[in-house]
Structure formats: structure tokens, C-alpha cells
Design a protein around this motif. Structure first.
Motif, PDB file in Angstrom:
ATOM      1  N   ASN A  75     -44.673  16.020  -6.116  1.00  0.00           N
ATOM      2  CA  ASN A  75     -44.075  17.071  -6.573  1.00  0.00           C
ATOM      3  C   ASN A  75     -42.533  17.811  -5.823  1.00  0.00           C
ATOM      4  N   ILE A  78     -39.267  16.409  -5.154  1.00  0.00           N
ATOM      5  CA  ILE A  78     -38.564  16.424  -6.198  1.00  0.00           C
ATOM      6  C   ILE A  78     -38.155  17.562  -6.126  1.00  0.00           C
ATOM      7  N   ARG A  79     -38.801  19.114  -6.139  1.00  0.00           N
ATOM      8  CA  ARG A  79     -38.287  20.527  -7.276  1.00  0.00           C
ATOM      9  C   ARG A  79     -37.061  20.830  -5.908  1.00  0.00           C
ATOM     10  N   HIS A  80     -37.614  20.072  -4.674  1.00  0.00           N
ATOM     11  CA  HIS A  80     -36.800  20.906  -3.399  1.00  0.00           C
ATOM     12  C   HIS A  80     -35.320  19.962  -2.710  1.00  0.00           C
ATOM     13  N   TYR A  86     -33.862   9.780  -3.256  1.00  0.00           N
ATOM     14  CA  TYR A  86     -35.202  10.168  -3.178  1.00  0.00           C
ATOM     15  C   TYR A  86     -35.620   9.072  -2.949  1.00  0.00           C
ATOM     16  N   THR A 172     -32.167  10.996  -7.236  1.00  0.00           N
ATOM     17  CA  THR A 172     -33.146  12.412  -8.088  1.00  0.00           C
ATOM     18  C   THR A 172     -33.000  13.060  -8.471  1.00  0.00           C
ATOM     19  N   GLN A 173     -31.889  13.075  -9.598  1.00  0.00           N
ATOM     20  CA  GLN A 173     -32.038  13.994 -10.622  1.00  0.00           C
ATOM     21  C   GLN A 173     -32.525  12.995 -11.992  1.00  0.00           C
ATOM     22  N   LEU A 175     -35.476  11.272 -11.616  1.00  0.00           N
ATOM     23  CA  LEU A 175     -36.837  11.578 -11.650  1.00  0.00           C
ATOM     24  C   LEU A 175     -36.546  13.469 -12.349  1.00  0.00           C
ATOM     25  N   ARG A 176     -35.864  14.364 -12.032  1.00  0.00           N
ATOM     26  CA  ARG A 176     -36.336  15.813 -12.567  1.00  0.00           C
ATOM     27  C   ARG A 176     -36.296  15.300 -14.084  1.00  0.00           C
ATOM     28  N   ASP A 177     -34.615  13.994 -14.253  1.00  0.00           N
ATOM     29  CA  ASP A 177     -34.695  14.747 -16.350  1.00  0.00           C
ATOM     30  C   ASP A 177     -34.909  13.639 -16.844  1.00  0.00           C
ATOM     31  N   GLY A 179     -38.854  14.134 -16.676  1.00  0.00           N
ATOM     32  CA  GLY A 179     -39.965  14.807 -17.180  1.00  0.00           C
ATOM     33  C   GLY A 179     -40.675  14.669 -16.256  1.00  0.00           C
ATOM     34  N   GLU A 181     -43.910  14.275 -13.469  1.00  0.00           N
ATOM     35  CA  GLU A 181     -45.097  15.513 -13.027  1.00  0.00           C
ATOM     36  C   GLU A 181     -46.005  14.961 -13.243  1.00  0.00           C
TER      37      GLU A 181
END
Length: 341
Positions: A75, A78-80, A86, A172-173, A175-177, A179, A181
């Protein structure tokens, strides 16, 4: 922006993390290496990570955190992450440096296209320390090669060929999109990592490169059978999270082949949970196994039938006494053939 971020969760990893990092550094300035020191206390993991960051300030970054488990390390990465893509590399594993150069070259080319690639898949290699053997897992029979493709174009996966954390490189984006966690203080979160994001993946590229080297065979490793029996509740927790995180019928309606693959993967997770609940030999865990299947039955009878049919097809009926013996026996046969722990 960097091309590729490597996230390396590290927990008391001083004995082997340097080999991992050295192989990643061969990626040069295009890569970013995020070393996540997960509250290490028994050795100088944090000091080693800081030393690499000082030596390679344009490539290596370090995050020191309170212990949160492997999932929280992923996590944090992914945040940083500053890379367009990734990849997670466990600190006791490594990458093939020559394959890495070819993978970076292809990612660089694909990143220049009109639409960004969502997922790259490469082979991984089981490096089994106890028996001194290597076994490559490839996807040549499942995926087209040398071109971008979609889920509509995949073939069936055979046993032992599922996507694992070792084989995937995500945008990477994405994984963020989606959600993503991963839960803290829980083992086996890699199964969520290669399951939940898949419906969001629209484009895939497979490279027949033996990129990732998966070190296996240590007695304290999370996939060691004795350890898995001890941590069966965590395996069960991950399986239940996966049961709830996606609507397989909605996915199958959108893409039949992806829905089929995800159903097969989920049935494997339910079966593994059943196997280790049986192996533990306690009445309490047998009841947990029965409750798992009952909950699936009560929630969705169609899914229950599909999962039970898939389990029986592979290893017998885990809900009957005779079936339990066949299930465990089949698991041990597969273990010897595929050497996955």
C-alpha cells in the motif's frame, strides 16, 4: 516521471535484501526503488535501506513505518510511487538483470502509445532452495505474444499457471483508481493483489521473459505447509475478502473469459482454505470449513455450485468425509508436481 517503480517490503531482511536491491539497481535511472522498512527490530534492515538511499538518491527511497505487514508495505508503495508502472518484489527474491533490460525497453515503447498499457505479464521462476531446482512458470499457452491484447483473447489457464504477484506489472494509476487497499497484519494478501484489479484492466502485454526469481523453501516462509496450517485463519480471511470484493456474474456478463478465470482462481482459494482447515485436524477448524461453504451457499447458490464443481473436478468434494481425504491427497500430489511450497 519514472518508468517503473519497484516496491520492496522489508521486514528483518538484512540477510538477503541487498541481493534483491542490487538486481533492481541495474534498471538505472528509469526505475524507482521504494524500500519499505516494516518496523524491523531484529536486525539492521533500516540501516541497510538508508545506506542505499544515500548512495543512490535519484533511484532509491526509503519509507520507515510501524509494523503493518506485507500488505501495508505494498500500500505504501502504491501511495508514493512516481513510476508509470508498478511492481512488487519481495526482499528475499530478485529479478533477472538481462530480462529486466528487455522488459524496460518494451515498457518504454508501449508507454509512448496512444493508450497506456494496463498490465504487463512476465514469467517467474521457482528457485527451490531445499532441492536445488528451478521451475519456470510461463503463460505461452494462455496469452497471445508480441502484441497488446484484451481478456477476450486469452485461452484457458492450466493448473499452476495462475497470475501471481511475481508475474504482474500494473499501471500505477490503475491500482489507485480501482481502490486497492490490502489489509494490514495479514499474510497471503498477494491473492487480492492479482484478483481485485483485473476487471479494471483493459489492455495486456505478455513477454516470454523469465523476469522474477521466487526464492522458496525456507522453513519460516509464509507458504511453508506447517506455517500455512498455523496461519490458516489468515488464509480464510483473505478468501472471504475475495468472495466479497467482486461481483463475478457482473464481470462474466461484461467478459466471459475473465469471469471464468476469476471464478477458477476463487475456487482455488476456497479449496486451499478448505485443505488447510482439514489438515489442521481440529474440530474448530473443520467447523470453520463447513461454515465457509455454508456462507457461500447462503449468499449465492449459483456461485456455491460453481465453486463446488470446480473443487470436485480438481480434488474431490471437500464437504464430505471421504472427499476431505481425497482433497488433501490431491493437494499433496500437486505440491510434489509443481513444488509451490
Amino acid at each position: 516521471m519514472k518508468l517503473l517503480t519497484f516496491a520492496v517490503p522489508c521486514y528483518n531482511s538484512a540477510a538477503y535484501m541487498e541481493h534483491c536491491i542490487e538486481t533492481l539497481l541495474t534498471g538505472g535511472e528509469e526505475v524507482e526503488i521504494i524500500l519499505v522498512d516494516d518496523g524491523s527490530t531484529k536486525d539492521n534492515t533500516g540501516e541497510i535501506a538508508d545506506r542505499y538511499a544515500e548512495r543512490y538518491p535519484d533511484i532509491v527511497r526509503v519509507i520507515h513505518q510501524e509494523n503493518g505487514g506485507h500488505g501495508e508495505g505494498v500500500n505504501q508503495g502504491i501511495r508514493h510511487a512516481q513510476g508509470q508502472y508498478y511492481k512488487v518484489v519481495d526482499s528475499d527474491d530478485w529479478v533477472d538483470t538481462e530480462a529486466l533490460q528487455r522488459v524496460l525497453a518494451k515498457l518504454r515503447l508501449l508507454a509512448q502509445g496512444p493508450e497506456p498499457l494496463d498490465l504487463m505479464v512476465c514469467n517467474y521462476v521457482y528457485e527451490h532452495v531445499l532441492v536445488n531446482t528451478s521451475r519456470v512458470v510461463n503463460y505461452k499457452s494462455a496469452f497471445p505474444q508480441n502484441r497488446v491484447f484484451t481478456w477476450d483473447e486469452i485461452s484457458r489457464f492450466h493448473a499452476g499457471q495462475y497470475l501471481l504477484m511475481h508475474s504482474v506489472i500494473y499501471r500505477t494509476q490503475l491500482l489507485r483508481d480501482c481502490g486497492l487497499e490490502l489489509p494490514k497484519h495479514t499474510f497471503y494478501v498477494d491473492n487480492i493483489y492479482v484478483y481485485q484489479p483485473l476487471p479494471h484492466v483493459k489492455s495486456i502485454y505478455y513477454m516470454d521473459e523469465d523476469l522474477y526469481r521466487y526464492f522458496i523453501g525456507r522453513e519460516d516462509q509464509s507458504v511453508n505447509e506447517k506455517v500455512m496450517v498455523q496461519r490458516v485463519d489468515q488464509q480464510l480471511r483473505i478468501t472471504r475478502i475475495m468472495l466479497d470484493c467482486c461481483d463475478l456474474y457482473e464481470i462474466k456478463a461484461a467478459n466471459r473469459k475473465l469471469g471464468r478465470y476469476m471464478t477458477s482462481y476463487l475456487s482455488m482459494m476456497v479449496l486451499i482454505s478448505s485443505v488447510f482447515l482439514i489438515i489442521s485436524g481440529t474440530e474448530e477448524n473443520l467447523e470453520k470449513k463447513n461454515q465457509l461453504w455454508k456462507d457461500i451457499h447462503d449468499k449465492d447458490i449459483r456461485l456455491y455450485r460453481k465453486l463446488k464443481y470446480a473443487s470436485i473436478s480438481f480434488a474431490g468434494n471437500p464437504t464430505s468425509m471421504l472427499g476431505r481425504k481425497i482433497t488433501v491427497g490431491s493437494y499433496h500430489v500437486a505440491q510434489k508436481i509443481y513444488k509451490f511450497n
